[in-house]
Design a protein around this motif. Structure first.
Motif, PDB file in Angstrom:
ATOM      1  N   MET A   1      36.130  44.074  -8.698  1.00 18.72           N
ATOM      2  CA  MET A   1      34.911  43.402  -9.159  1.00 18.72           C
ATOM      3  C   MET A   1      34.157  44.260 -10.158  1.00 18.72           C
ATOM      4  O   MET A   1      33.768  43.778 -11.222  1.00 18.72           O
ATOM      5  CB  MET A   1      34.030  43.116  -7.941  1.00 18.72           C
ATOM      6  CG  MET A   1      32.951  42.093  -8.164  1.00 18.72           C
ATOM      7  SD  MET A   1      33.587  40.443  -8.528  1.00 18.72           S
ATOM      8  CE  MET A   1      32.114  39.751  -9.295  1.00 18.72           C
ATOM      9  N   THR A   2      33.959  45.514  -9.830  1.00 21.82           N
ATOM     10  CA  THR A   2      33.277  46.392 -10.782  1.00 21.82           C
ATOM     11  C   THR A   2      34.156  46.614 -12.009  1.00 21.82           C
ATOM     12  O   THR A   2      33.649  46.789 -13.111  1.00 21.82           O
ATOM     13  CB  THR A   2      32.916  47.744 -10.137  1.00 21.82           C
ATOM     14  OG1 THR A   2      34.053  48.267  -9.456  1.00 21.82           O
ATOM     15  CG2 THR A   2      31.770  47.574  -9.155  1.00 21.82           C
ATOM     16  N   GLU A   3      35.470  46.559 -11.797  1.00 26.99           N
ATOM     17  CA  GLU A   3      36.373  46.684 -12.940  1.00 26.99           C
ATOM     18  C   GLU A   3      36.166  45.514 -13.897  1.00 26.99           C
ATOM     19  O   GLU A   3      36.040  45.702 -15.113  1.00 26.99           O
ATOM     20  CB  GLU A   3      37.827  46.703 -12.435  1.00 26.99           C
ATOM     21  CG  GLU A   3      38.810  47.343 -13.392  1.00 26.99           C
ATOM     22  CD  GLU A   3      38.595  48.853 -13.508  1.00 26.99           C
ATOM     23  OE1 GLU A   3      39.070  49.427 -14.491  1.00 26.99           O
ATOM     24  OE2 GLU A   3      37.941  49.441 -12.619  1.00 26.99           O
ATOM     25  N   ILE A   4      36.115  44.315 -13.355  1.00 26.02           N
ATOM     26  CA  ILE A   4      35.904  43.123 -14.185  1.00 26.02           C
ATOM     27  C   ILE A   4      34.534  43.158 -14.841  1.00 26.02           C
ATOM     28  O   ILE A   4      34.382  42.912 -16.038  1.00 26.02           O
ATOM     29  CB  ILE A   4      36.021  41.841 -13.326  1.00 26.02           C
ATOM     30  CG1 ILE A   4      37.464  41.619 -12.857  1.00 26.02           C
ATOM     31  CG2 ILE A   4      35.543  40.636 -14.120  1.00 26.02           C
ATOM     32  CD1 ILE A   4      37.623  40.478 -11.871  1.00 26.02           C
ATOM     33  N   LEU A   5      33.520  43.499 -14.045  1.00 25.51           N
ATOM     34  CA  LEU A   5      32.151  43.380 -14.536  1.00 25.51           C
ATOM     35  C   LEU A   5      31.775  44.479 -15.517  1.00 25.51           C
ATOM     36  O   LEU A   5      31.234  44.220 -16.581  1.00 25.51           O
ATOM     37  CB  LEU A   5      31.170  43.396 -13.364  1.00 25.51           C
ATOM     38  CG  LEU A   5      31.020  42.095 -12.607  1.00 25.51           C
ATOM     39  CD1 LEU A   5      30.083  42.277 -11.429  1.00 25.51           C
ATOM     40  CD2 LEU A   5      30.474  41.008 -13.524  1.00 25.51           C
TER      41      LEU A   5
END
Lengths: 199, 199
Positions: A167-171
């Motif tokens: 999620m943090t990778e995507i965001l």
DNA sequence: CCATTATGAACGAACGTTCGTACATATGAT
DNA sequence: ATCATATGTACGAACGTTCGTTCATAATGG
């Protein structure tokens, strides 16, 4: 299942499924039209209905039968290690490999939640849950190394590392220096095992 | 900003925004029609365009100006504590209160990712990022209690706890005994601070 | 040869948006 | 205070387009 033994119809159906899968990932379900699917599959619009009853059935096929929740299962099953630490690291390593698939995996779940409000989730979890339980059983079988934490919590927190990682990778992945992401997962696992505090 | 001082137009615009917000959460962006928004706002279809240029502008208004990323900021700012442990627990406690809002918060982000491929993210993060950095600075200012872990990782893992908590809540919450969720977050924080292993 | 598969025109419904219009409210001049 | 004017707001029919789906028909292949 050999390429040669497939009928024309089976090949066409597979092609439609794969094309739809990619389009859904890019545009979501309602954002993707049957005409787009037809065009990219090199098939006439009406022809799709020889293989699928409806647009929604294509999505159901994609999310339930075809993809990629279940790619995770072999990784869970293959995990092994003498100690808890080895086991956790091994399982994590298997889960993060082929990261692209995992990002898709996550995005498909988002699409389901956003556009179908989780109505396919039971169907998926009927298959998925026993595997997770078995994983939890192996994970927590040697309790002596683990603190007194309920097994479901342990597993949730373990799964949570990947949610948070992807999620943090995507965001914020695009905003972070790329060398930043290199061993992020290792750090995550380390925090999971030993916490952030000294001692 | 008093109720009495608002013009009719301002009240209508607010009503439209709130109705749209709820509909987007329930059905996603492409799954929600202007007619639905009009009907639930008790306004004529064409009337919406007195207040918004387009459907997409309503969404932009909802996601950028109106809601609920920024509700999180006060919680981050208010966090305090003598020790790292106290600070973390305090911040976490503030972040999980009003859980409904947070679930909406998460779902709005999913909608953005699924249906707009993250194109509003920069706009949001311009406001959000400095707050997170400031939070990270306060969080990691006393390094002596913390292990040698890069500050961004610490924050990512901290944020990750909530992703994992809410995500598993959304996905499997309905399948778990409800008393299960009671102090899940406490366990998560404990794992974050001290890890799952003994010693 | 007959079942399977492909075609693309056609259908009705729904979509986002625009339009002419009407009423309410505010402004400004007398 | 009164009235002319301008602006703000609401209405709902209508526009052109796109949607998911169906259908009659043709080609294909086992």
């Amino acid at each position: 299942m050999d390429q040669e033994t497939l009928t024309q119809g089976e090949r066409t159906k597979t092609e439609i499924t794969q094309v739809a899968y990619r389009l859904f990932l890019e545009q979501g379900y309602h954002g993707t039209s049957m005409r787009q699917i037809a065009q990219k599959s090199d098939i006439a619009l009406g022809g799709i209905y020889n293989h699928f009853e409806s647009k929604e059935q294509i999505f159901t096929d994609v999310i339930v039968a075809h993809h990629p929740y279940f790619e995770v299962i072999p990784a869970l099953q293959a995990a092994q290690g003498e100690t808890v630490e080895e086991f956790v690291r091994d399982a994590a390593g298997r889960l993060v490999s082929n990261m692209d698939d995992r990002l898709d995996f996550l995005k498909l779940m988002f699409i389901e939640l956003v556009e179908f409000n989780g109505q396919h989730i039971p169907q998926i979890f009927d298959i998925f849950f026993p595997e997770v339980l078995e994983f939890a059983r192996r994970f927590t079988s040697d309790r002596s190394e683990l603190r007194e934490i309920p097994a479901p919590i342990l597993v949730r927190a373990f799964i949570g590392m990947f949610f948070s990682y992807f999620m943090t990778e995507i965001l914020i992945g695009q905003y972070m220096p790329s060398e930043m992401s290199e061993n992020t997962m290792d750090y995550f696992i380390d925090i999971y095992l030993h916490g952030v505090m000294v001692n």
